[in-house]
Write an enzyme that holds these catalytic residues in place. Structure first.
Site, PDB file in Angstrom:
ATOM      1  N   ASP A  93       0.850  -1.166   0.000  1.00 51.79           N
ATOM      2  CA  ASP A  93       0.000   0.000   0.000  1.00 51.79           C
ATOM      3  C   ASP A  93       0.897   1.231   0.000  1.00 51.79           C
ATOM      4  O   ASP A  93       2.099   1.138   0.257  1.00 51.79           O
ATOM      5  CB  ASP A  93      -0.913  -0.034   1.243  1.00 51.79           C
ATOM      6  N   ASP A 268      -7.761  -7.575   0.431  1.00 51.44           N
ATOM      7  CA  ASP A 268      -6.811  -7.744   1.540  1.00 51.44           C
ATOM      8  C   ASP A 268      -7.546  -7.448   2.833  1.00 51.44           C
ATOM      9  O   ASP A 268      -8.436  -6.584   2.859  1.00 51.44           O
ATOM     10  CB  ASP A 268      -5.605  -6.796   1.397  1.00 51.44           C
TER      11      ASP A 268
END
Ligand SMILES: CNc1nc2c(CCNCc3ccccc3)c3nc(N)[nH]c(=O)c3cc2[nH]1
Length: 374
Positions: A93, A268
């Site tokens: 991320d 996720d």
């Protein structure tokens, strides 16, 4: 020039899709659930267990790793795969979301997010350019643009501001990513909160810029599941059908089933390992809280028909004992059982979509959860 496409659609069933995403470190079968590593580890699990459970790809944590041990150090040690020993695909991320949820004294400007490290209090500036540089240094196969995610409920004006800022940061992230070797990918992130027209504007703006794949962000931030599903329905059709769609931070097994039915390819979530550490098991019958006294004398395993040894061969009484006595093995076993359950669920979806029986699969799976823990 058009952005290379490393995603191959293999079959569709209604809005659900199954495919494969080819990365420099291997192929990812979709729909895919990506277990979340934190500071370069999967809490309570060996990488071989993550691989054996069926995970093709894991998440690395830009925010944590750039603070400790540092992105330049990991690059000098050969990158995240070499450093951690997970030799498969990794997605990272951009770090902005973690800053907003983990650090104190942070501020968002046009230029960057600045914050104090939760480790040593040092002042850190994370710009779209630095975030891309960190993700490149980590060597992740799929990088995320820097964005600003607004928690819900929120004022429309604030959602619009953050969505527009995220679009400008998307363009800057892409420019900073240009030098990446072929095969490495950058995903844009759709924002826009719970406002359909802002979702449409964000998705159109990102497609205009052009990315390898598209994430739907700004969800699983406190809104009801119905709102999350409605925003997926608003957003997915505006994204290119031949590119992967990643719903960030989601979710429960039910969330996964409903989001795949609406065209999502990647997920996720920290739940399998985090809930495992708190004594919760995900099973075909729904969630079972092993802390509950009713398991103290129960010799049955969690699921006698499970393909996963830890779920099939270990008694509920023993798991209850381990959890109640705070034995590390309890957290390890339940994390392992939960990761395996999530991967088994994704494999079931992939097979059902390929066979054109996804609706039936969804019905049967929900019926199992509704049976509850008998
Ligand atoms: C839980 N709900 C939720 N998570 C969201 C995330 C983080 C996704 N998980 C990444 C992660 C990586 C390493 C360690 C832990 C987590 C988001 N990330 C970005 N960049 N943008 C979002 O809008 C956004 C929205 C989210 N909602």
């Amino acid at each position: 020039m058009t952005v290379p496409n490393h995603f191959e659609l293999l079959a569709t069933d209604g809005a659900a899709r199954t495919g494969k995403l080819t990365t420099p470190h291997g192929v990812v079968r979709t729909p895919a659930f990506m277990p979340v590593g934190t500071a370069g580890a999967m809490k309570g699990l060996h990488w071989r267990e993550v691989r054996d459970a069926g995970a093709d790809i894991v998440l690395g944590n830009t925010y944590h790793l750039m603070l400790r041990p540092g992105a330049e150090r990991i690059a000098a040690l050969g990158g995240l795969q070499k450093f951690t020993g997970w030799n498969g695909p990794m997605l990272t991320d951009s770090g902005g979301f973690q800053v907003m949820s983990l650090s104190e004294l942070r501020k968002v400007t046009e230029q960057a997010v600045t914050f104090r490290s939760h480790i040593d209090g040092a002042k850190v500036e994370l710009s779209p350019e630095r975030s891309i540089e960190v993700q490149r240094l980590l060597g992740s196969d799929i990088a995320m643009q820097m964005d600003e995610c607004v928690r819900l409920p929120a004022e429309r004006a604030d959602i619009e501001r953050a969505m527009q800022l995220s679009l400008r940061w998307a363009a800057r992230s892409k420019r900073a990513f240009e030098s990446a070797p072929d095969g490495y990918m950058l995903f844009g992130i759709v924002q826009g909160g719970d406002v359909p027209e802002l979702r449409h504007a964000s998705a159109r703006g990102l497609v205009e810029i052009g990315f390898h794949g598209y994430a739907i962000g700004g969800l699983a931030v406190g809104e009801p599941q119905a709102v999350m599903l409605a925003m997926i329905e608003e957003t997915a059709p505006v994204l290119p059908a031949d590119r992967p769609r990643y719903l960030m931070g989601v979710g429960t097994p039910e969330d996964l089933l409903e989001a795949v039915a609406r065209g999502i390819d990647m997920f996720d979530c920290v739940m399998p390992t985090r809930n495992g550490r708190h004594g919760m098991a995900f099973t075909r019958f729904g969630q079972i809280n092993l802390r509950n006294a009713r398991h103290a004398d129960d010799p049955r395993p969690l699921d006698e028909e499970s393909a996963w040894p830890s779920a099939r061969d270990i008694s509920r009484a023993y798991l209850h004992h381990l959890v109640r006595s705070g034995e590390t093995l309890g957290a390890m076993l339940l994390s392992d059982i939960n990761i395996a359950y999530y991967q088994h669920l994704m494999q079931g979806m992939r097979d059902a979509i390929a066979a054109g029986t996804f609706e039936e699969f969804k019905k049967q799976t929900r019926a199992g959860w509704a049976r509850g823990d008998i």
